[in-house]
Scaffold this motif. Structure first.
Motif, mmCIF file in Angstrom:
data_model
loop_
_atom_site.group_PDB
_atom_site.id
_atom_site.type_symbol
_atom_site.label_atom_id
_atom_site.label_comp_id
_atom_site.label_asym_id
_atom_site.label_seq_id
_atom_site.Cartn_x
_atom_site.Cartn_y
_atom_site.Cartn_z
ATOM 1 N N TRP A 8 53.745 84.515 -123.935
ATOM 2 C CA TRP A 8 53.714 85.540 -122.890
ATOM 3 C C TRP A 8 53.428 86.926 -123.490
ATOM 4 O O TRP A 8 52.659 87.709 -122.923
ATOM 5 C CB TRP A 8 55.045 85.566 -122.145
ATOM 6 N N ARG A 9 54.052 87.234 -124.605
ATOM 7 C CA ARG A 9 53.851 88.551 -125.230
ATOM 8 C C ARG A 9 52.410 88.715 -125.697
ATOM 9 O O ARG A 9 51.809 89.803 -125.550
ATOM 10 C CB ARG A 9 54.812 88.729 -126.393
ATOM 11 N N SER A 10 51.839 87.656 -126.261
ATOM 12 C CA SER A 10 50.451 87.755 -126.721
ATOM 13 C C SER A 10 49.497 87.961 -125.546
ATOM 14 O O SER A 10 48.538 88.719 -125.635
ATOM 15 C CB SER A 10 50.076 86.502 -127.500
ATOM 16 N N LYS A 11 49.785 87.324 -124.436
ATOM 17 C CA LYS A 11 48.925 87.511 -123.259
ATOM 18 C C LYS A 11 49.098 88.911 -122.679
ATOM 19 O O LYS A 11 48.139 89.514 -122.182
ATOM 20 C CB LYS A 11 49.277 86.456 -122.184
ATOM 21 N N ALA A 12 50.335 89.422 -122.757
ATOM 22 C CA ALA A 12 50.578 90.777 -122.247
ATOM 23 C C ALA A 12 49.850 91.808 -123.089
ATOM 24 O O ALA A 12 49.247 92.756 -122.555
ATOM 25 C CB ALA A 12 52.093 91.067 -122.244
ATOM 26 N N ARG A 13 49.873 91.646 -124.422
ATOM 27 C CA ARG A 13 49.143 92.583 -125.297
ATOM 28 C C ARG A 13 47.639 92.506 -125.063
ATOM 29 O O ARG A 13 46.937 93.529 -125.030
ATOM 30 C CB ARG A 13 49.474 92.280 -126.768
ATOM 31 N N ALA A 14 47.160 91.266 -124.871
ATOM 32 C CA ALA A 14 45.727 91.098 -124.619
ATOM 33 C C ALA A 14 45.338 91.779 -123.306
ATOM 34 O O ALA A 14 44.263 92.371 -123.183
ATOM 35 C CB ALA A 14 45.365 89.622 -124.589
ATOM 36 N N GLY A 15 46.230 91.681 -122.317
ATOM 37 C CA GLY A 15 45.939 92.308 -121.028
ATOM 38 C C GLY A 15 45.902 93.816 -121.103
ATOM 39 O O GLY A 15 45.184 94.483 -120.339
ATOM 40 N N ARG A 16 46.683 94.412 -122.041
ATOM 41 C CA ARG A 16 46.683 95.851 -122.213
ATOM 42 C C ARG A 16 45.606 96.339 -123.155
ATOM 43 O O ARG A 16 45.481 97.543 -123.414
ATOM 44 C CB ARG A 16 48.063 96.320 -122.724
ATOM 45 N N GLY A 17 44.870 95.372 -123.747
ATOM 46 C CA GLY A 17 43.824 95.740 -124.682
ATOM 47 C C GLY A 17 44.360 96.115 -126.030
ATOM 48 O O GLY A 17 43.718 96.865 -126.795
ATOM 49 N N ALA A 18 45.574 95.677 -126.374
ATOM 50 C CA ALA A 18 46.163 96.026 -127.657
ATOM 51 C C ALA A 18 45.411 95.336 -128.794
ATOM 52 O O ALA A 18 44.939 94.227 -128.634
ATOM 53 C CB ALA A 18 47.639 95.593 -127.688
ATOM 54 N N SER A 51 36.627 85.056 -128.131
ATOM 55 C CA SER A 51 36.786 83.965 -127.164
ATOM 56 C C SER A 51 37.219 84.533 -125.828
ATOM 57 O O SER A 51 37.955 85.533 -125.767
ATOM 58 C CB SER A 51 37.854 82.976 -127.665
ATOM 59 N N PRO A 52 36.791 83.919 -124.752
ATOM 60 C CA PRO A 52 37.179 84.420 -123.439
ATOM 61 C C PRO A 52 38.673 84.290 -123.257
ATOM 62 O O PRO A 52 39.290 83.344 -123.737
ATOM 63 C CB PRO A 52 36.422 83.492 -122.474
ATOM 64 N N PRO A 53 39.319 85.279 -122.652
ATOM 65 C CA PRO A 53 40.771 85.230 -122.474
ATOM 66 C C PRO A 53 41.168 84.104 -121.533
ATOM 67 O O PRO A 53 40.360 83.603 -120.757
ATOM 68 C CB PRO A 53 41.077 86.601 -121.858
ATOM 69 N N PHE A 54 42.470 83.698 -121.649
ATOM 70 C CA PHE A 54 42.993 82.698 -120.725
ATOM 71 C C PHE A 54 42.888 83.215 -119.296
ATOM 72 O O PHE A 54 43.152 84.393 -119.025
ATOM 73 C CB PHE A 54 44.474 82.409 -121.026
ATOM 74 N N SER A 55 42.534 82.342 -118.381
ATOM 75 C CA SER A 55 42.544 82.738 -116.977
ATOM 76 C C SER A 55 43.990 82.799 -116.497
ATOM 77 O O SER A 55 44.897 82.245 -117.125
ATOM 78 C CB SER A 55 41.762 81.722 -116.145
ATOM 79 N N ARG A 56 44.201 83.488 -115.407
ATOM 80 C CA ARG A 56 45.562 83.572 -114.852
ATOM 81 C C ARG A 56 46.088 82.188 -114.497
ATOM 82 O O ARG A 56 47.275 81.911 -114.655
ATOM 83 C CB ARG A 56 45.546 84.469 -113.625
ATOM 84 N N LEU A 57 45.195 81.329 -114.033
ATOM 85 C CA LEU A 57 45.622 79.974 -113.666
ATOM 86 C C LEU A 57 46.100 79.212 -114.892
ATOM 87 O O LEU A 57 47.124 78.520 -114.848
ATOM 88 C CB LEU A 57 44.465 79.223 -113.002
ATOM 89 N N ALA A 58 45.384 79.355 -116.020
ATOM 90 C CA ALA A 58 45.779 78.663 -117.241
ATOM 91 C C ALA A 58 47.119 79.185 -117.748
ATOM 92 O O ALA A 58 47.980 78.407 -118.191
ATOM 93 C CB ALA A 58 44.701 78.834 -118.310
#
Length: 253
Positions: free
Chosen positions: A242-252, A10-17
């Motif tokens: 927030w942690r899940s979005k941070a991991r997704a942003g790092r490609g974890a 699924s496409p990641p959350f946008s920064r706005l979301a």
């Protein structure tokens, strides 16, 4: 699966979301904390009220406020104050108020007490069961001579009860509305409060006084804990997000 056989995500959350969810979550946490703090303040107020009322109920009786002090009468200062008044009952102008008590269903007997200074104060003399509502069935309880009444000061209950409105023209009363009762009975110079008589026995046993319930619900601490727990749960969910979005942003993984 995509058409070429590769797995898709699924496409990641946008920064706005993410920002919008964060703002809503923070506002919710702040609101829940505010509600908890408000309940703590209400708890302090309720404990102070209970302490004041207990002190008043147990104090020696004092004269009720005089006419010059009626404008200052209020619940904060006077509710449940123990008072003592002397005068003559005007039994022919009594009013029966529907009541549900520990003794069953029936009526409060509200009787004007004419004081020596020309004023009148309504007295809730107590309870009578439905089958004894007619004055003729309890004539022994009618005190004709000057008498002394001791009881608790109560505030006016205008416009009826929560569920039912007074209907003076039909003699249906559901609350102790001092102004309406005074008007219906042609009384003047009536105090803006009434007295709940104490348990001193009346001749013949009726009305039964001393049934005032001095009980205050006090659930504020439970409510405060509930709001604070909800705030903590919301904050925890927000941190997980927030942690899940941070991991997704790092490609974890």
């Amino acid at each position: 699966m995509s058409d070429d056989g590769n797995e898709t995500t699924s496409p990641p959350f946008s920064r706005l979301a993410v920002a919008l969810i964060s703002v809503i979550g923070l506002l919710l946490v702040a609101g829940l904390l505010a509600l908890g703090t408000w309940q703590i303040k209400r708890l302090s107020w309720k404990l102070d009220l209970i302490a004041r009322v207990e002190e008043r109920v147990g104090a020696a009786p004092v004269p009720p406020p005089s006419r010059i002090d009626w404008a200052n009468v209020g619940a904060a200062r006077d509710e449940y104050r123990r008072v003592q008044a002397r005068g003559r009952f005007l039994h022919d102008r009594e009013t029966l108020i529907h009541a549900a008590t520990e003794l069953g269903a029936g009526y409060w007997v509200m009787t004007p007490l004419a004081l020596d200074d020309g004023t009148t104060v309504l007295v809730n003399r107590g309870f009578v069961p439905t089958e004894r509502r007619a004055p003729a069935t309890r004539s022994q309880g009618r005190i004709s001579s000057e008498t002394e009444v001791t009881g608790l000061m109560r505030m006016d209950e205008p416009k009826g009860s929560l569920l039912r409105s007074n209907k003076p023209q039909e003699e249906r009363w559901y609350s102790r509305d001092v102004g309406a009762i005074a008007a219906a009975r042609g009384l003047s110079n009536v105090a803006p409060f009434f007295i709940d008589a104490d348990a001193t026995p009346n001749p013949g046993g009726l009305p039964v006084g001393g049934l005032t319930r001095v009980v205050f619900s006090n659930n504020h601490l439970v409510y405060a804990i509930t709001w604070y727990c909800l705030a903590a749960m919301t904050a925890a969910m927000l941190i997980v997000f927030w942690r899940s979005k941070a991991r997704a942003g790092r490609g974890a993984p």
